[in-house]
Every structure is written in structure tokens, then in C-alpha cells.
Scaffold this motif. Structure first.
Motif, PDB file in Angstrom:
ATOM      1  N   SER A 162     -35.517 -14.753 -48.472  1.00 13.92           N
ATOM      2  CA  SER A 162     -34.837 -13.529 -48.919  1.00 13.92           C
ATOM      3  C   SER A 162     -35.637 -12.263 -48.605  1.00 13.92           C
ATOM      4  CB  SER A 162     -34.552 -13.607 -50.426  1.00 13.92           C
ATOM      5  OG  SER A 162     -33.734 -14.713 -50.734  1.00 13.92           O
ATOM      6  N   PRO A 163     -35.987 -12.046 -47.339  1.00 15.74           N
ATOM      7  CA  PRO A 163     -36.744 -10.839 -46.980  1.00 15.74           C
ATOM      8  C   PRO A 163     -35.886  -9.584 -47.148  1.00 15.74           C
ATOM      9  CG  PRO A 163     -35.964 -11.942 -45.005  1.00 15.74           C
ATOM     10  CD  PRO A 163     -35.613 -12.845 -46.156  1.00 15.74           C
ATOM     11  N   THR A 164     -36.540  -8.468 -47.380  1.00 16.17           N
ATOM     12  CA  THR A 164     -35.840  -7.195 -47.507  1.00 16.17           C
ATOM     13  C   THR A 164     -36.333  -6.232 -46.441  1.00 16.17           C
ATOM     14  OG1 THR A 164     -37.470  -6.396 -49.109  1.00 16.17           O
ATOM     15  CG2 THR A 164     -35.508  -7.484 -49.987  1.00 16.17           C
ATOM     16  N   GLY A 165     -35.560  -5.177 -46.220  1.00  7.70           N
ATOM     17  CA  GLY A 165     -35.931  -4.194 -45.208  1.00  7.70           C
ATOM     18  C   GLY A 165     -34.776  -3.958 -44.267  1.00  7.70           C
ATOM     19  N   GLU A 166     -34.747  -2.755 -43.693  1.00  4.52           N
ATOM     20  CA  GLU A 166     -33.681  -2.462 -42.735  1.00  4.52           C
ATOM     21  C   GLU A 166     -33.863  -3.237 -41.435  1.00  4.52           C
ATOM     22  OE1 GLU A 166     -33.538   1.123 -45.451  1.00  4.52           O
ATOM     23  OE2 GLU A 166     -35.147  -0.006 -44.486  1.00  4.52           O
ATOM     24  N   GLU A 210     -25.708  -1.738 -40.724  1.00  3.86           N
ATOM     25  CA  GLU A 210     -25.403  -0.359 -41.110  1.00  3.86           C
ATOM     26  C   GLU A 210     -26.175   0.664 -40.282  1.00  3.86           C
ATOM     27  OE1 GLU A 210     -28.331   0.179 -44.955  1.00  3.86           O
ATOM     28  OE2 GLU A 210     -26.555  -1.082 -45.159  1.00  3.86           O
ATOM     29  N   LEU A 211     -27.319   0.268 -39.716  1.00  5.79           N
ATOM     30  CA  LEU A 211     -28.087   1.205 -38.889  1.00  5.79           C
ATOM     31  C   LEU A 211     -27.334   1.570 -37.619  1.00  5.79           C
ATOM     32  CD1 LEU A 211     -31.772  -0.104 -39.147  1.00  5.79           C
ATOM     33  CD2 LEU A 211     -30.568   1.535 -40.590  1.00  5.79           C
ATOM     34  N   PHE A 212     -26.481   0.666 -37.150  1.00  7.03           N
ATOM     35  CA  PHE A 212     -25.721   0.935 -35.937  1.00  7.03           C
ATOM     36  C   PHE A 212     -24.490   1.789 -36.201  1.00  7.03           C
ATOM     37  CE2 PHE A 212     -28.041  -2.959 -34.720  1.00  7.03           C
ATOM     38  CZ  PHE A 212     -28.644  -2.495 -33.560  1.00  7.03           C
ATOM     39  N   ALA A 213     -24.193   2.025 -37.485  1.00  6.56           N
ATOM     40  CA  ALA A 213     -23.127   2.980 -37.799  1.00  6.56           C
ATOM     41  C   ALA A 213     -23.590   4.392 -37.491  1.00  6.56           C
ATOM     42  CB  ALA A 213     -22.723   2.853 -39.271  1.00  6.56           C
ATOM     43  N   GLU A 214     -24.916   4.585 -37.497  1.00  5.93           N
ATOM     44  CA  GLU A 214     -25.495   5.892 -37.198  1.00  5.93           C
ATOM     45  C   GLU A 214     -25.570   6.138 -35.689  1.00  5.93           C
ATOM     46  OE1 GLU A 214     -29.277   5.593 -39.069  1.00  5.93           O
ATOM     47  OE2 GLU A 214     -28.443   5.155 -41.048  1.00  5.93           O
ATOM     48  N   GLU A 215     -25.913   5.091 -34.940  1.00  4.15           N
ATOM     49  CA  GLU A 215     -25.984   5.202 -33.477  1.00  4.15           C
ATOM     50  C   GLU A 215     -26.039   3.813 -32.860  1.00  4.15           C
ATOM     51  OE1 GLU A 215     -29.653   6.654 -31.732  1.00  4.15           O
ATOM     52  OE2 GLU A 215     -30.708   6.318 -33.619  1.00  4.15           O
ATOM     53  N   LEU A 216     -25.468   3.672 -31.673  1.00  2.00           N
ATOM     54  CA  LEU A 216     -25.541   2.426 -30.919  1.00  2.00           C
ATOM     55  C   LEU A 216     -26.693   2.517 -29.926  1.00  2.00           C
ATOM     56  CD1 LEU A 216     -21.719   1.889 -30.230  1.00  2.00           C
ATOM     57  CD2 LEU A 216     -23.118   0.741 -31.961  1.00  2.00           C
ATOM     58  N   TYR A 217     -26.861   1.484 -29.134  1.00  2.42           N
ATOM     59  CA  TYR A 217     -27.903   1.515 -28.111  1.00  2.42           C
ATOM     60  C   TYR A 217     -27.553   2.521 -27.010  1.00  2.42           C
ATOM     61  CZ  TYR A 217     -30.161  -2.636 -30.045  1.00  2.42           C
ATOM     62  OH  TYR A 217     -30.825  -3.516 -30.867  1.00  2.42           O
ATOM     63  N   ASP A 218     -28.567   3.197 -26.508  1.00  2.63           N
ATOM     64  CA  ASP A 218     -28.399   4.186 -25.442  1.00  2.63           C
ATOM     65  C   ASP A 218     -28.120   3.449 -24.133  1.00  2.63           C
ATOM     66  OD1 ASP A 218     -28.605   6.118 -23.495  1.00  2.63           O
ATOM     67  OD2 ASP A 218     -30.529   6.932 -24.179  1.00  2.63           O
ATOM     68  N   ASN A 275     -23.527  -3.414 -27.273  1.00  4.14           N
ATOM     69  CA  ASN A 275     -22.725  -2.512 -28.109  1.00  4.14           C
ATOM     70  C   ASN A 275     -21.330  -3.083 -28.377  1.00  4.14           C
ATOM     71  OD1 ASN A 275     -24.741  -0.603 -28.443  1.00  4.14           O
ATOM     72  ND2 ASN A 275     -24.088   0.648 -26.704  1.00  4.14           N
ATOM     73  N   LYS A 276     -20.785  -3.787 -27.398  1.00  2.00           N
ATOM     74  CA  LYS A 276     -19.503  -4.468 -27.626  1.00  2.00           C
ATOM     75  C   LYS A 276     -19.621  -5.475 -28.768  1.00  2.00           C
ATOM     76  CE  LYS A 276     -17.580  -4.383 -22.900  1.00  2.00           C
ATOM     77  NZ  LYS A 276     -17.116  -5.251 -21.794  1.00  2.00           N
ATOM     78  N   GLY A 277     -20.727  -6.223 -28.754  1.00  5.46           N
ATOM     79  CA  GLY A 277     -20.949  -7.202 -29.799  1.00  5.46           C
ATOM     80  C   GLY A 277     -21.140  -6.559 -31.157  1.00  5.46           C
TER      81      GLY A 277
END
Length: 276
Positions: free
Chosen positions: A104-108, A152-160, A71-73
Motif C-alpha cells: 500500500s505505497p503512497t505518493g503521486e 490524475e497527473l495526466f489530467a493536467e498534461e499529457l506527454y509532450d 497518450n492514446k492509452g
């Protein structure tokens, strides 16, 4: 910037050297590298200092565990995608990152295959199905080191950080249930270090996996999975042999059994195969 590689280390100087060697030789260069060391006293800090020019950011200080370090990283990362390549884990070959992002793969979440080092000279490949299925996480997970996650997915939540081993699996399950797009790339991404905590503490691993599964996966999906497993186990049962024999005696009965099986497969497809 396309990628941030985050490396977490604690008193694993030799493993960190292997990781460093595998990253600095990459032909793909559109990445930054972040190293989070937990205050090592085995020479790791000095090794990091020797290669400091390769790192966009590094720190050596006590932390609260591996996911706290990750999470620090995450908080200082700037890349479009994040990869977690811990000390002892290695990119498979010098063209690995180019093989992935050159297409050039796509996806979250982009995930590839991995290899487990059995001996110094023997690697065992682990390949995943080309179409993503939630069943991957009912059976276990895919390799964390071989995945690339949109920052951007980690803007919603970090690792538990209350979990010691499977917080990444919990994160992946949540994103799958939210409908995020998982994309498989047909390349071996990383060589996995089997000396990590997830490989050496099986009891804790099972306990955390059970906890995450019960909390994050809806009961209806678990029940469907159990039903399908029971059906598969029954294929060698004497009752199924009798059903096959009844085919010649009662075509109607056989047809009804076939329809039920097809219905269960359809339900499984709806729940599991959500991404083409």
C-alpha cells in the motif's frame, strides 16, 4: 481499480510475446491492460487477437510516435495508477505487482528499481537511492517502465509528443518541480529492453536531454549542481592536498574551508532532498 498497464508496440511480435508472458502470470489481479499497436504488419496484431481476453482495450492503427501511442492509452485508462510497459519489457517476476501494491505505497509517483538484460542469461541490476532527489533527473532519469504514475497527473498534461525519447523525463522533472511526492519501493519492477529507441539513438537522446534540462530546470539549481561537481572533482586535485597540509599550519583557514563545504551541502540538501 488500482492499476492500468499500458503497452505500446510496433512490429515487435517477439518482444510483445515476452511482455504478455510476464503480465498474465501476475499474482496481483487488480489491474486492467491496454495495448496500443501502431498498425504492425509482423504478426503482432494477430498475437494481440489471440490474447484479447486479457485486454480491457486494444487497438491497432497508425500513430504519430511512441508518446502519441502512450497518450492514446492514457485517455482510455481507468486505474488509479498507470504503468507503461512496452513490448519487450517484462515485469521482473510473477509477484512483482503484489510486492508493490501489497505494501500500500503512497505518493503521486511510485518508482522502483530495474534490471537491464545484458545477454540472454545475464541481468544487470540498477538500484536507486531510497530517498528521492531532484539530482536523479540532473544525471538522467529513473526507469520509466519501473514507475507507477497517478492517473490524475495526466489530467493536467499529457506527454509532450514533440519529443521522441525523453518526454517521460520532462514529465517527471515538471512534477518534481511542482512538489509532487515521489515514493521509492525497494523492488526490481521491470526488465528493460535495450533494443528501444532510447538505447539505440544516443545522439538524439543527448540532444533531447539537453533541451529538456535547459528548459525545465532553473539555472540556480544547475549552477549549484555544477559547483558541487567541481568540488567533488577537486578532491583529487593537488590544491586540496595543500589544504590538508595547511590544516596543521592554520587551523582558522581549515575551519573556514570546512564551513564553506558544509554550507554548500546544506544548500544541496534544500534543493535536492525534498522528500523523506
Amino acid at each position: 481499480m488500482k492499476l492500468s498497464i499500458i503497452t505500446v508496440n510496433l512490429n515487435n511480435r517477439d518482444g510483445l510475446q515476452k511482455t504478455i508472458d510476464s503480465v498474465i502470470c501476475q499474482t496481483f489481479r487488480d489491474f486492467e491492460w491496454i495495448v496500443i499497436d501502431g498498425g504492425s504488419i509482423d504478426g503482432s496484431k494477430e498475437l494481440i487477437g489471440q490474447y484479447a481476453d486479457y485486454f480491457a482495450y486494444w487497438v491497432s492503427e497508425p500513430d504519430k510516435g511512441i508518446y502519441n501511442a502512450m497518450n492514446k492509452g492514457i485517455k482510455v485508462a481507468k486505474g488509479e495508477y498507470l504503468q507503461f510497459l512496452n513490448s519487450g519489457d517484462c515485469l521482473y517476476k510473477s509477484t512483482t505487482l503484489n510486492d508493490v501494491f501489497g505494501g500500500s505505497p503512497t505518493g503521486e509517483i511510485i518508482y522502483g528499481d530495474c534490471a537491464v538484460r545484458v545477454t540472454d542469461t545475464l541481468l544487470q541490476e540498477i538500484r536507486y537511492k531510497p530517498v528521492f532527489s531532484l539530482k536523479i533527473f540532473l544525471d538522467g532519469s529513473f526507469n520509466h517502465q519501473s514507475s507507477f504514475i497517478k492517473r490524475e497527473l495526466f489530467a493536467e498534461e499529457l506527454y509532450d509528443e514533440t519529443l521522441r525519447i525523453v518526454s517521460d523525463r520532462k514529465f517527471f522533472i515538471r512534477k518534481a518541480m511542482e512538489g509532487k511526492r515521489f515514493t521509492h519501493v525497494n523492488h526490481i519492477i521491470a526488465t528493460f529492453d535495450t533494443n528501444g529507441i532510447s538505447s539505440t539513438q544516443e545522439a538524439l537522446l543527448q540532444k533531447e536531454n539537453d533541451k529538456v534540462t535547459s528548459e525545465e530546470v532553473p539555472d540556480c539549481i544547475l549552477e549549484i549542481n555544477r559547483s558541487l561537481e567541481d568540488l567533488q572533482d577537486a578532491l583529487n586535485d593537488w590544491q586540496v592536498k595543500n589544504i590538508r597540509e595547511l590544516r596543521g599550519i592554520s587551523p582558522f583557514f581549515h575551519k573556514m574551508v570546512t564551513i564553506n563545504i558544509k554550507l554548500m551541502r546544506l544548500i544541496a540538501k534544500i534543493f535536492y532532498h525534498r522528500y523523506e
